[in-house]
Write an enzyme that holds these catalytic residues in place. Structure first.
Site, PDB file in Angstrom:
ATOM      1  N   CYS A 113     -78.664  -1.472 -92.617  1.00  0.00           N
ATOM      2  CA  CYS A 113     -79.592  -0.333 -92.588  1.00  0.00           C
ATOM      3  C   CYS A 113     -79.883   0.123 -94.012  1.00  0.00           C
ATOM      4  O   CYS A 113     -78.967   0.403 -94.774  1.00  0.00           O
ATOM      5  CB  CYS A 113     -78.972   0.799 -91.774  1.00  0.00           C
ATOM      6  SG  CYS A 113     -79.822   2.382 -91.953  1.00  0.00           S
ATOM      7  N   GLU A 114     -81.148   0.193 -94.361  1.00  0.00           N
ATOM      8  CA  GLU A 114     -81.499   0.566 -95.727  1.00  0.00           C
ATOM      9  C   GLU A 114     -81.305   2.058 -96.010  1.00  0.00           C
ATOM     10  O   GLU A 114     -81.342   2.472 -97.166  1.00  0.00           O
ATOM     11  CB  GLU A 114     -82.936   0.168 -96.053  1.00  0.00           C
ATOM     12  CG  GLU A 114     -84.009   0.961 -95.339  1.00  0.00           C
ATOM     13  CD  GLU A 114     -85.406   0.504 -95.729  1.00  0.00           C
ATOM     14  OE1 GLU A 114     -86.296   1.372 -95.787  1.00  0.00           O
ATOM     15  OE2 GLU A 114     -85.621  -0.695 -95.953  1.00  0.00           O
ATOM     16  N   HIS A 115     -81.086   2.850 -94.980  1.00  0.00           N
ATOM     17  CA  HIS A 115     -80.927   4.291 -95.178  1.00  0.00           C
ATOM     18  C   HIS A 115     -79.494   4.694 -95.487  1.00  0.00           C
ATOM     19  O   HIS A 115     -79.258   5.664 -96.210  1.00  0.00           O
ATOM     20  CB  HIS A 115     -81.415   5.049 -93.933  1.00  0.00           C
ATOM     21  CG  HIS A 115     -82.853   4.827 -93.645  1.00  0.00           C
ATOM     22  ND1 HIS A 115     -83.305   4.376 -92.409  1.00  0.00           N
ATOM     23  CD2 HIS A 115     -83.949   4.951 -94.427  1.00  0.00           C
ATOM     24  CE1 HIS A 115     -84.629   4.267 -92.457  1.00  0.00           C
ATOM     25  NE2 HIS A 115     -85.037   4.601 -93.658  1.00  0.00           N
ATOM     26  N   HIS A 116     -78.529   3.969 -94.908  1.00  0.00           N
ATOM     27  CA  HIS A 116     -77.120   4.324 -95.127  1.00  0.00           C
ATOM     28  C   HIS A 116     -76.254   3.136 -95.535  1.00  0.00           C
ATOM     29  O   HIS A 116     -75.049   3.284 -95.738  1.00  0.00           O
ATOM     30  CB  HIS A 116     -76.530   4.955 -93.856  1.00  0.00           C
ATOM     31  CG  HIS A 116     -77.202   6.238 -93.465  1.00  0.00           C
ATOM     32  ND1 HIS A 116     -78.193   6.305 -92.519  1.00  0.00           N
ATOM     33  CD2 HIS A 116     -77.027   7.509 -93.928  1.00  0.00           C
ATOM     34  CE1 HIS A 116     -78.601   7.568 -92.393  1.00  0.00           C
ATOM     35  NE2 HIS A 116     -77.907   8.316 -93.229  1.00  0.00           N
ATOM     36  N   GLN A 154     -85.228  -2.059 -88.401  1.00  0.00           N
ATOM     37  CA  GLN A 154     -85.439  -3.105 -87.396  1.00  0.00           C
ATOM     38  C   GLN A 154     -86.915  -3.394 -87.157  1.00  0.00           C
ATOM     39  O   GLN A 154     -87.310  -4.541 -86.923  1.00  0.00           O
ATOM     40  CB  GLN A 154     -84.746  -2.720 -86.089  1.00  0.00           C
ATOM     41  CG  GLN A 154     -84.653  -3.849 -85.070  1.00  0.00           C
ATOM     42  CD  GLN A 154     -83.748  -3.502 -83.901  1.00  0.00           C
ATOM     43  OE1 GLN A 154     -82.727  -2.840 -84.073  1.00  0.00           O
ATOM     44  NE2 GLN A 154     -84.115  -3.932 -82.717  1.00  0.00           N
ATOM     45  N   HIS A 182     -76.775  -0.213 -84.272  1.00  0.00           N
ATOM     46  CA  HIS A 182     -76.832   0.301 -85.640  1.00  0.00           C
ATOM     47  C   HIS A 182     -75.605   1.176 -85.890  1.00  0.00           C
ATOM     48  O   HIS A 182     -75.425   2.196 -85.222  1.00  0.00           O
ATOM     49  CB  HIS A 182     -78.101   1.131 -85.840  1.00  0.00           C
ATOM     50  CG  HIS A 182     -79.371   0.339 -85.741  1.00  0.00           C
ATOM     51  ND1 HIS A 182     -80.283   0.283 -86.766  1.00  0.00           N
ATOM     52  CD2 HIS A 182     -79.881  -0.427 -84.739  1.00  0.00           C
ATOM     53  CE1 HIS A 182     -81.303  -0.482 -86.402  1.00  0.00           C
ATOM     54  NE2 HIS A 182     -81.076  -0.920 -85.171  1.00  0.00           N
ATOM     55  N   CYS A 184     -75.120   3.086 -88.258  1.00  0.00           N
ATOM     56  CA  CYS A 184     -75.486   4.411 -88.754  1.00  0.00           C
ATOM     57  C   CYS A 184     -75.695   5.379 -87.592  1.00  0.00           C
ATOM     58  O   CYS A 184     -75.719   6.594 -87.788  1.00  0.00           O
ATOM     59  CB  CYS A 184     -76.724   4.351 -89.638  1.00  0.00           C
ATOM     60  SG  CYS A 184     -78.150   3.559 -88.887  1.00  0.00           S
TER      61      CYS A 184
END
Length: 222
Positions: A113-116, A154, A182, A184
C-alpha cells in the site's frame, strides 16, 4: 497551506485509499542512481528511523536490519518500479485457432500500500480471447508480479496490468478480477481482519454479460 491542514488532507487521502494518478508517480530522475547507491542511502535513513523508535542497533538481531530492509526495498518488494526489471514477454501466433476464452485463475501476488507501506496480499484472475496472438501462461504471472512489486493502490494496479495485456495481446478482450487483503485495513485504522477488496476491469468481448458470467464460472468453480 497550513502544515496541520496539509497533514489532515494527507490522512484523508490515505485512509480512503485514494489514488491521484493512473500511473505510478515517479520523479524524472528516479533511476539516475544505481541500486547500490539507493540501498546505501535507504540503509542510513532506516537506521535513523530504528534509533528514533528506541531500538538498540548493537543487538545482534537488529544490527543488520537497516541493510536488509534497504536490499528488500530496492531488489525485492519495489523492484517493479524499475523498467529494467519489466519481464520480457513473447507472444505467439494462435496457430491452433483457439477462439474461446482462456483463463488463468488464482495468480498470487504481494504488493505494498502506497499510503502506509503495509502489505497487500491477494489473487488475480485473468481471462482473454485471442485476436490472433497468445501468451505463455507463466508470463501472465510475471506481468502481475511486476506491477505488484511497487507501492500501489489496487485500482491502479489492475488498470496497469489490464493495459499491459491489451497492448501485448493486441486485443481489448481482456478481463481481470483482483481480490486482496490490505493490512492497512486489518492491522491499523478500523482493524477489520475479515474484509477484502475486489476490483474488476474488462473490455472488448467481455462488455457482454454472458462472457463475464462465463468468466466468473471459470474462476469460481467451487
Amino acid at each position: 497551506m497550513n502544515t496541520t491542514i496539509e497533514k489532515e488532507i494527507f490522512d484523508i487521502i490515505g485512509d480512503n485509499h485514494q489514488m491521484t494518478s493512473a500511473e505510478t508517480p515517479l520523479r524524472a530522475d528516479a533511476f539516475h542512481r544505481s541500486d547500490a547507491q539507493k540501498m546505501e542511502v535507504i540503509e542510513q535513513h532506516f537506521e535513523i528511523i530504528m534509533k528514533e523508535l528506541g531500538l538498540d542497533l548493537t543487538d545482534d538481531s537488529l544490527q543488520g536490519t537497516p541493510h536488509r530492509v534497504a536490499k528488500m526495498f530496492v531488489q525485492e518488494i519495489f523492484s517493479g518500479l524499475n523498467p529494467a526489471n519489466k519481464p520480457k514477454v513473447s507472444v505467439f501466433d494462435n496457430s491452433y485457432q483457439y477462439d474461446k476464452m482462456l483463463v488463468e485463475a488464482n495468480i498470487s501476488f504481494n504488493s505494498t500500500c502506497e499510503h502506509h507501506f503495509l502489505p497487500i496480499v491477494g489473487k488475480a484472475h485473468i481471462g482473454y480471447v485471442s485476436s490472433g496472438k497468445v501468451i505463455g501462461l507463466s508470463k501472465l504471472n510475471r506481468i502481475v508480479d511486476y506491477y505488484a512489486r511497487r507501492p500501489q493502490v489496487q485500482e491502479r494496479m489492475i488498470m496497469q496490468i489490464f493495459n499491459e495485456l491489451k497492448s501485448v495481446l493486441e486485443t481489448d478482450s481482456v478481463m481481470i478480477v483482483m481480490e486482496a487483503t490490505h493490512l492497512c485495513v486489518s492491522s491499523r485504522g478500523i482493524k477489520d481482519e475479515s474484509s477484502y477488496t475486489s476490483t474488476l476491469q474488462y473490455g472488448g468481448i467481455f462488455d457482454k454479460k454472458e462472457y463475464r458470467d462465463d468468466f466468473y464460472k471459470m474462476i469460481h468453480k467451487e
